[in-house]
Design an enzyme around this catalytic site. Structure first.
Site, PDB file in Angstrom:
ATOM      1  N   ASP A 144      45.389   5.751 -17.577  1.00  0.00           N
ATOM      2  CA  ASP A 144      45.567   5.015 -16.369  1.00  0.00           C
ATOM      3  C   ASP A 144      47.010   4.259 -16.355  1.00  0.00           C
ATOM      4  O   ASP A 144      47.375   3.492 -17.393  1.00  0.00           O
ATOM      5  CB  ASP A 144      44.663   3.732 -16.571  1.00  0.00           C
ATOM      6  CG  ASP A 144      44.383   2.839 -15.387  1.00  0.00           C
ATOM      7  OD1 ASP A 144      43.852   3.278 -14.425  1.00  0.00           O
ATOM      8  OD2 ASP A 144      44.452   1.653 -15.627  1.00  0.00           O
ATOM      9  N   ASP A 200      -7.085   0.966  -7.751  1.00  0.00           N
ATOM     10  CA  ASP A 200      -6.678   2.205  -7.026  1.00  0.00           C
ATOM     11  C   ASP A 200      -7.975   2.631  -6.485  1.00  0.00           C
ATOM     12  O   ASP A 200      -8.860   2.293  -6.637  1.00  0.00           O
ATOM     13  CB  ASP A 200      -5.977   3.473  -8.164  1.00  0.00           C
ATOM     14  CG  ASP A 200      -5.060   4.496  -7.493  1.00  0.00           C
ATOM     15  OD1 ASP A 200      -5.724   4.854  -6.374  1.00  0.00           O
ATOM     16  OD2 ASP A 200      -3.851   4.192  -7.715  1.00  0.00           O
ATOM     17  N   GLY A 252     -10.683   0.391  -5.451  1.00  0.00           N
ATOM     18  CA  GLY A 252     -10.832  -0.197  -4.185  1.00  0.00           C
ATOM     19  C   GLY A 252      -9.896   0.219  -3.247  1.00  0.00           C
ATOM     20  O   GLY A 252      -8.819   1.065  -3.553  1.00  0.00           O
ATOM     21  N   ASP A 253      -9.618  -0.219  -1.939  1.00  0.00           N
ATOM     22  CA  ASP A 253      -8.786   0.261  -1.049  1.00  0.00           C
ATOM     23  C   ASP A 253      -7.946  -0.919  -0.871  1.00  0.00           C
ATOM     24  O   ASP A 253      -8.226  -1.880  -0.312  1.00  0.00           O
ATOM     25  CB  ASP A 253      -9.394   0.695   0.187  1.00  0.00           C
ATOM     26  CG  ASP A 253      -8.565   1.108   1.405  1.00  0.00           C
ATOM     27  OD1 ASP A 253      -7.300   0.816   1.361  1.00  0.00           O
ATOM     28  OD2 ASP A 253      -8.674   2.171   2.212  1.00  0.00           O
ATOM     29  N   PHE A 254      -6.565  -0.715  -0.949  1.00  0.00           N
ATOM     30  CA  PHE A 254      -5.600  -1.974  -1.083  1.00  0.00           C
ATOM     31  C   PHE A 254      -5.470  -2.317   0.661  1.00  0.00           C
ATOM     32  O   PHE A 254      -4.695  -3.568   0.556  1.00  0.00           O
ATOM     33  CB  PHE A 254      -4.283  -2.017  -1.781  1.00  0.00           C
ATOM     34  CG  PHE A 254      -3.348  -0.561  -1.599  1.00  0.00           C
ATOM     35  CD1 PHE A 254      -3.060  -0.202  -0.276  1.00  0.00           C
ATOM     36  CD2 PHE A 254      -3.026   0.025  -2.671  1.00  0.00           C
ATOM     37  CE1 PHE A 254      -2.189   0.988  -0.040  1.00  0.00           C
ATOM     38  CE2 PHE A 254      -1.995   1.092  -2.413  1.00  0.00           C
ATOM     39  CZ  PHE A 254      -1.697   1.291  -1.422  1.00  0.00           C
ATOM     40  N   ARG A 286       6.301   2.506  -6.956  1.00  0.00           N
ATOM     41  CA  ARG A 286       6.315   3.897  -5.863  1.00  0.00           C
ATOM     42  C   ARG A 286       5.102   3.655  -4.931  1.00  0.00           C
ATOM     43  O   ARG A 286       4.218   4.677  -4.680  1.00  0.00           O
ATOM     44  CB  ARG A 286       6.149   4.850  -7.044  1.00  0.00           C
ATOM     45  CG  ARG A 286       7.339   5.347  -7.672  1.00  0.00           C
ATOM     46  CD  ARG A 286       7.324   6.597  -8.365  1.00  0.00           C
ATOM     47  NE  ARG A 286       6.329   6.654  -9.268  1.00  0.00           N
ATOM     48  CZ  ARG A 286       5.815   7.954  -9.695  1.00  0.00           C
ATOM     49  NH1 ARG A 286       6.225   8.836  -9.263  1.00  0.00           N
ATOM     50  NH2 ARG A 286       4.917   7.849 -10.695  1.00  0.00           N
TER      51      ARG A 286
HETATM   52  C1  LIG Z   1       2.798   7.372  -5.149  1.00  0.00           C
HETATM   53  S1  LIG Z   1       1.403   6.932  -6.368  1.00  0.00           S
HETATM   54  C2  LIG Z   1       2.088   5.838  -7.424  1.00  0.00           C
HETATM   55  C3  LIG Z   1       1.312   5.729  -8.575  1.00  0.00           C
HETATM   56  C4  LIG Z   1       1.863   4.810  -9.739  1.00  0.00           C
HETATM   57  N1  LIG Z   1       2.012   3.321  -9.088  1.00  0.00           N
HETATM   58  C5  LIG Z   1       3.105   5.165 -10.461  1.00  0.00           C
HETATM   59  O1  LIG Z   1       4.114   4.613 -10.103  1.00  0.00           O
HETATM   60  O2  LIG Z   1       2.762   6.130 -10.905  1.00  0.00           O
HETATM   61  C6  LIG Z   1       0.576   6.049  -5.122  1.00  0.00           C
HETATM   62  C7  LIG Z   1      -0.774   5.487  -5.725  1.00  0.00           C
HETATM   63  O3  LIG Z   1      -1.442   4.594  -4.518  1.00  0.00           O
HETATM   64  C8  LIG Z   1      -2.850   4.786  -4.702  1.00  0.00           C
HETATM   65  N2  LIG Z   1      -3.154   4.696  -3.243  1.00  0.00           N
HETATM   66  C9  LIG Z   1      -2.968   5.061  -1.977  1.00  0.00           C
HETATM   67  N3  LIG Z   1      -3.554   4.672  -1.042  1.00  0.00           N
HETATM   68  C10 LIG Z   1      -4.296   3.672  -1.820  1.00  0.00           C
HETATM   69  C11 LIG Z   1      -5.120   2.734  -1.079  1.00  0.00           C
HETATM   70  N4  LIG Z   1      -5.609   2.536   0.285  1.00  0.00           N
HETATM   71  N5  LIG Z   1      -5.578   1.778  -1.909  1.00  0.00           N
HETATM   72  C12 LIG Z   1      -5.674   1.885  -3.427  1.00  0.00           C
HETATM   73  N6  LIG Z   1      -4.682   2.865  -3.832  1.00  0.00           N
HETATM   74  C13 LIG Z   1      -4.171   3.492  -3.186  1.00  0.00           C
HETATM   75  C14 LIG Z   1      -2.772   6.440  -4.867  1.00  0.00           C
HETATM   76  O4  LIG Z   1      -3.972   6.839  -5.316  1.00  0.00           O
HETATM   77  C15 LIG Z   1      -1.680   6.584  -5.969  1.00  0.00           C
HETATM   78  O5  LIG Z   1      -2.265   6.522  -7.187  1.00  0.00           O
END
Ligand SMILES: C[S@@+](CC[C@H](N)C(=O)[O-])C[C@H]1O[C@@H](n2cnc3c(N)ncnc32)[C@H](O)[C@@H]1O
Length: 707
Positions: A104, A574, A599-601, A616
């Site tokens: 450098d 999940d 459940g469904d988030f 993710r």
């Molecule tokens: C890309 S993966 C990520 C998994 C984990 N968080 C990881 O980093 O290894 C997305 C996750 O979100 C969950 N998921 C998708 N839609 C969902 C919903 N409406 N309610 C709950 N979980 C959901 C999927 O089943 C999956 O396990």
């Protein structure tokens, strides 16, 4: 070349005597110059040295304020440049150099370091500072010696020195200054001039090594090589060199990225710099005497060696050349001091003789070759991926782990495949650094796994990526084969690839069949196991007692969090289809701090927690859906609660990392975002970004707190 150097008055007789033996000591060794500077290349080539050029990616961002003297900054930068290349090569180029040379060069005047001018006015500012005055040109040099050991570890040891040359400029009139600036030469040169070309006309005198001003102190370099190779190896065998270089001694395991000042002189503990071999007998670079010395010929310092595990297989002649030079065109030294783009650049000797340096023609062809290699690397990328996917899916690595040393026919028999096809696949794996071929039974080489394969490609390795590799092969590959129409229509390619319409990728594509679901879960599990620790330990989470891992899939990430934080309990939330299969992925020994809720988030109430983990998740969804999810999290949070977000953060100009941008090509509704974009989304739900961390792992992380 030596007689001409002698004519220049650069080398004394004694030094010249040692040159040939010294340079010849390097014959047959892989010497690498960690610099793209054509000047340096030229100087070293003229000295008869054979070397490869691998420009360093080290960004010259060391804080100058941390260094007591300018040369310390130059030396440290040189060292970091060389170490970066020395550490990268075993991984990226699959070969370990014997020596990496880093350098450098900086210009200093009135206690200031002059860098490259940003425009003509800046060049004017610099050159008028130099006008009529004496200034110093310092080149810091680091020679990093690499020693590959049996167990595929590499030891690194750095020898450093610097050279100072005093240069005096004549008084420059305004018109002369502007004429020089308008020639275009000052740009791209630290200090705003190039002594080897037009800038030479501005110079009244040079005290010291002229080549140092050009960019490399050749004389000092040769003396240094003599110290390392001739003095250390007076018994002239490699073994004594190893001892001399301290390769059998203890080493420092980490390489600081932002080193403390004077790091280069913290070498006294290194056996290589011990008095025994007299490698640091001269004044220390930071000692008062050294810093006051002009035309310094200070003795080098030897820094502690660094030990790094290499992941790749050993380079073999047969390895494809396209793997060896990576991204050279993108990453070049950006602040080389006396570089010139001129096609010929006359060097004036003290006797007025002109030596023509026809460098650039040669340089050009080399750079073109590198460009070509880069393009070929991109073109062949899919072949390499598919070879990896296929050998992993067929069980090549698992087989060779239990039965190392099989030849192609034996592997073919075990895998129930053709001998010819297996032979090609195994040879390709060797070229890719996934297998090593050893010995011969008759005509056939015997194969075994490299460290890389053992670490990531076995089905039962702790950091196995097999699950993700299978997902790439069976799900992502078909999507990419429809990329053209995806780009043309901007539509979801899942229907074309899998013959099914899908609104929600998880519910409609991944969880429709048990086989695809398990494959997807395996993929998430393997990535979470590789990235989980870096994410879990990115921040101090000691104030949180309960966490909810939203979309936590198999719980792999949750287990990493409980491992890293003994007082934390994590609820994995999940879809029911996932939770019902999650027990297949539970580790053998747990202490019940990880639980699962289905459940469904987007629809259901979220479990209560102090910290919500979103690993993710958000990249899969468009902004409207992200807002929906964040508003549910915000409702569940009280002030002080946190959100830990983990994604690939794009840089703000959306130019990288390529991993994120390539992933976006197969995403349907979602999008990749930068840290700022994520931060703004969270802010609109009352979360203040406290920390952002770019982990060296696959995922980055951000911690936000509810205000
Ligand atoms: C890309 S993966 C990520 C998994 C984990 N968080 C990881 O980093 O290894 C997305 C996750 O979100 C969950 N998921 C998708 N839609 C969902 C919903 N409406 N309610 C709950 N979980 C959901 C999927 O089943 C999956 O396990």
């Amino acid at each position: 070349q030596f007689p001409s150097l002698l004519r220049q008055g650069q080398l004394d007789e004694k030094a010249a005597m040692v040159l040939n033996p010294v340079i010849s000591k390097l014959a047959g060794k892989l010497v690498v110059l960690a610099s793209a500077s054509p000047r340096r290349l030229e100087i070293l080539r003229n000295a008869g040295l054979r070397f490869e050029v691998v420009p360093s990616w080290f960004k010259e961002t060391l804080d100058k304020g941390l260094f007591k003297a300018p040369h310390e900054y130059a030396v440290e930068t040189a060292k970091q440049k060389a170490l970066e290349v020395a550490r990268r090569m075993p991984f990226k180029h699959l070969k370990t150099p014997d020596m990496v040379i880093g350098a450098d060069t900086i210009v200093t005047v009135d206690g200031m370091i002059l860098e490259k001018p940003v425009d003509k006015n800046d060049a004017y500012r610099m050159l008028s500072k130099l006008s009529g005055k004496e200034h110093s040109v310092f080149t810091g040099v680091a020679l990093v010696l690499c020693h590959e050991k049996e167990n595929e570890e590499v030891d690194y040891q750095s020898f450093e020195f610097y050279e100072e040359t005093k240069v005096k400029f004549a008084d420059l009139s305004e018109s002369m200054l502007w004429e020089y600036i308008n020639s275009g030469e000052p740009m791209d040169k630290a200090g705003g001039y190039g002594i080897q070309a037009l800038g030479g006309m501005l110079v009244e005198y040079v005290h010291g090594d002229f080549l140092n001003v050009v960019g490399f102190p050749l004389n000092h370099f040769c003396k240094q090589l003599d110290r390392i190779y001739n003095h250390c190896t007076s018994s002239s065998d490699e073994e004594s060199l190893s001892v001399c270089l301290g390769q059998n001694s203890s080493h420092t395991p980490t390489i600081p990225t932002q080193p403390p000042p004077n790091l280069s002189t913290q070498s006294s503990h290194s056996p290589a710099s011990s008095a025994k071999h007299n490698l640091s007998s001269g004044p220390r670079p930071n000692s008062p005497s050294a810093s006051q010395t002009h035309h310094t010929q200070n003795s080098p310092t030897a820094s502690p060696a660094h030990k790094v595990k290499r992941n790749g297989g050993k380079s073999e002649e047969s390895q494809s050349s396209w793997m060896l030079v990576n991204s050279l065109s993108k990453h070049t030294d950006t602040r080389e001091v006396q570089d010139s783009e001129n096609t010929t650049s006359p060097l004036m000797t003290s006797g007025g003789q002109v030596i023509e340096l026809n460098v650039t023609e040669q340089e050009d062809s080399e750079l073109k070759k590198e460009d070509l290699q880069r393009i070929i690397e991109l073109m062949d990328g899919f072949k390499a991926s598919k070879a990896l996917f296929t050998s992993s899916k067929m069980g090549v690595f698992d087989l060779l782990q239990t039965r190392p040393g099989l030849d192609a026919a034996q592997v073919a028999q075990e895998l129930k495949a053709s001998v010819k096809g297996t032979e090609c696949l195994l040879e390709a794996c060797v070229a890719l650094g996934l297998l090593k071929s050893k010995g011969r039974t008759g005509q056939s080489p015997m194969y075994e796994n490299t460290h890389l394969a053992t670490r990531f490609l076995l089905s039962d390795a702790p950091l196995s990526l097999q699950g993700y590799i299978r997902h790439c092969n069976d799900t992502v590959w078909p999507l990419f084969s429809h990329l053209e129409s995806a780009v043309q229509d901007g539509s979801n390619q899942r229907e074309k690839a899998f013959g099914k319409k899908s609104q929600d990728v998880f519910q409609d594509t991944y969880y429709n069949s048990k086989e695809v679901k398990l494959r997807f879960m395996n993929a998430m599990h393997s990535i979470a196991k590789v990235t989980g620790k870096a994410v879990a330990t990115a921040f101090d989470l000691s104030k949180f007692k309960t966490a909810c891992d939203i979309g936590g899939c198999t719980g792999a990430m949750a287990y990493e969090f409980t491992k890293a934080h003994p007082k934390l309990s994590v609820t994995v939330f999940d879809l029911p289809a996932v939770v019902e299969m999650s027990e297949h992925f539970h580790p053998l020994h747990t202490d019940n701090r990880v639980s699962f809720v289905a459940g469904d988030f987007f629809k259901d109430e979220l479990p209560k927690a102090d910290l919500y983990i979103l690993a993710r998740i958000l990249h899969d969804w468009p902004d409207e859906k992200v807002h929906l999810l964040l508003s549910k999290i915000a409702d569940a949070c009280t002030p002080g609660c946190g959100v830990l977000l983990s994604e690939i953060f794009l840089d703000e100009e959306r130019r990288g990392p390529s991993r994120g941008l390539l992933q976006a090509l197969s995403m349907s509704e979602g999008k990749q975002r930068s840290a700022t974009e994520y931060s703004l989304l969270l802010k609109s739900h009352g979360f203040v970004t406290a920390h952002v961390k770019h982990t060296a792992n696959l995922l980055d992380a951000m911690l936000c707190i509810k205000a």
